[in-house]
Design an enzyme around this catalytic site. Structure first.
Site, short mmCIF file in Angstrom:
data_model
loop_
_atom_site.label_atom_id
_atom_site.label_comp_id
_atom_site.label_asym_id
_atom_site.label_seq_id
_atom_site.Cartn_x
_atom_site.Cartn_y
_atom_site.Cartn_z
N HIS A 1 0.84 -1.20 0.00
CA HIS A 1 0.00 0.00 0.00
C HIS A 1 0.87 1.26 0.00
CE1 HIS A 1 -3.16 -2.54 2.32
NE2 HIS A 1 -3.65 -2.31 1.12
N CYS B 1 -3.03 1.29 9.76
CA CYS B 1 -4.05 0.32 9.34
C CYS B 1 -4.92 -0.16 10.50
CB CYS B 1 -3.40 -0.86 8.64
SG CYS B 1 -2.08 -1.60 9.56
#
Ligand code: CIR
Length: 258
Positions: free
Chosen positions: A158, A244
């Site tokens: 990511h 996250c």
């Protein structure tokens, strides 16, 4: 005084041992839960009211709530995560977010993981990655306006694996990851040997950062922020880091609702 920010987090399930990982390694769930508690305590120490959504054993990655929504102001785009095994994570998070923000949806064929989205001021940088496709990026732009897409190197899961926002003008960015010229922001450098620590959670002048990365801790301090160190060995085995594990929301709407 009540905290003005809230964080949605989600318990670590026993099935976390089966979380997606590029290089699988045995995960100690009890330790992962301890480390998750340390992360929640750090959020609380930064003045954030923490909510914990119950785990779903059918969703081994469910503690990585960031990937399920992108929140800007009073709206949350509920994503369609790129990994099919993660799509069942969104309804419970949408339910938790409904108390704070207006929900907007994303539909097939769009895919997008929140970990690919980094807001800096009024710009959202978005990683074009194995998880986030062109239709997902188009939907993000349709909902929030100014979006800048950046191609992710194949080994980077990511965008926020290599950078994260410190405030509306500055970002942490790992050396030798993505060119600094991609960003209209001042760069606080993280050396390539500490890339993992480029993912940090900034709450005002407080920054939650992974323990064990002294160069990055000093860089954050030198930039005028107070670091809060948390352990991350177990989430790291599942390719997770710090941003996250939470979704940060303003509490004002919920307070208004009563
Ligand atoms: C996954 O592969 O989807 C999870 N095991 C890790 C997700 C981490 N999410 C993030 O950094 N935003």
């Amino acid at each position: 005084m009540k905290p003005s920010l809230g964080a949605i987090t989600r318990e670590v399930p026993a099935s976390f041992t089966r979380a997606l990982a590029m290089t699988p390694a045995p995960i100690d769930v009890a330790l992962a839960r301890e480390q998750h508690a340390a992360y929640r305590a750090a959020l609380a120490a930064c003045g954030v009211e923490v909510e914990v959504v119950a785990a779903d054993e059918d969703c081994p990655d469910c503690c990585f709530v960031e990937d399920t929504a992108v929140i800007v102001g009073d709206r949350a785009l509920i994503t369609r995560p790129g990994a099919p095994s993660r799509r069942g994570e969104t309804p419970a998070i949408a339910d938790a977010l409904r108390a704070y923000v207006q929900l907007v949806e994303m539909t097939e064929p769009a895919t997008l993981d929140g970990g690919d989205c980094m807001r800096v001021g009024d710009t959202i940088y978005v990683g074009r990655s194995a998880r986030t496709n062109a239709a997902g990026i188009a939907r993000l732009a349709e909902v929030f306006g100014k979006v800048v897409a950046i191609d992710m190197p194949p080994h980077v899961l990511h965008l926020k694996c290599v950078c994260s926002p410190l405030d509306d003008e500055r970002i942490l960015l790992a050396d030798e990851s993505i060119p600094a010229s991609c960003f209209d922001a001042a760069i606080v450098r993280v050396p390539a040997g500490e890339t993992y620590a480029a993912n940090a959670v900034a709450i005002g002048r407080q920054v939650i950062v992974a323990d064990g990365f002294p160069w990055t801790r000093d860089a954050i301090e030198n930039a005028g922020f107070t670091p809060h160190l948390v352990p991350t060995s177990e989430v790291r085995k599942a390719d997770g880091s710090l941003t996250c594990q939470s979704l940060i929301v303003g509490r004002s709407l919920r307070d208004r609702a009563g």
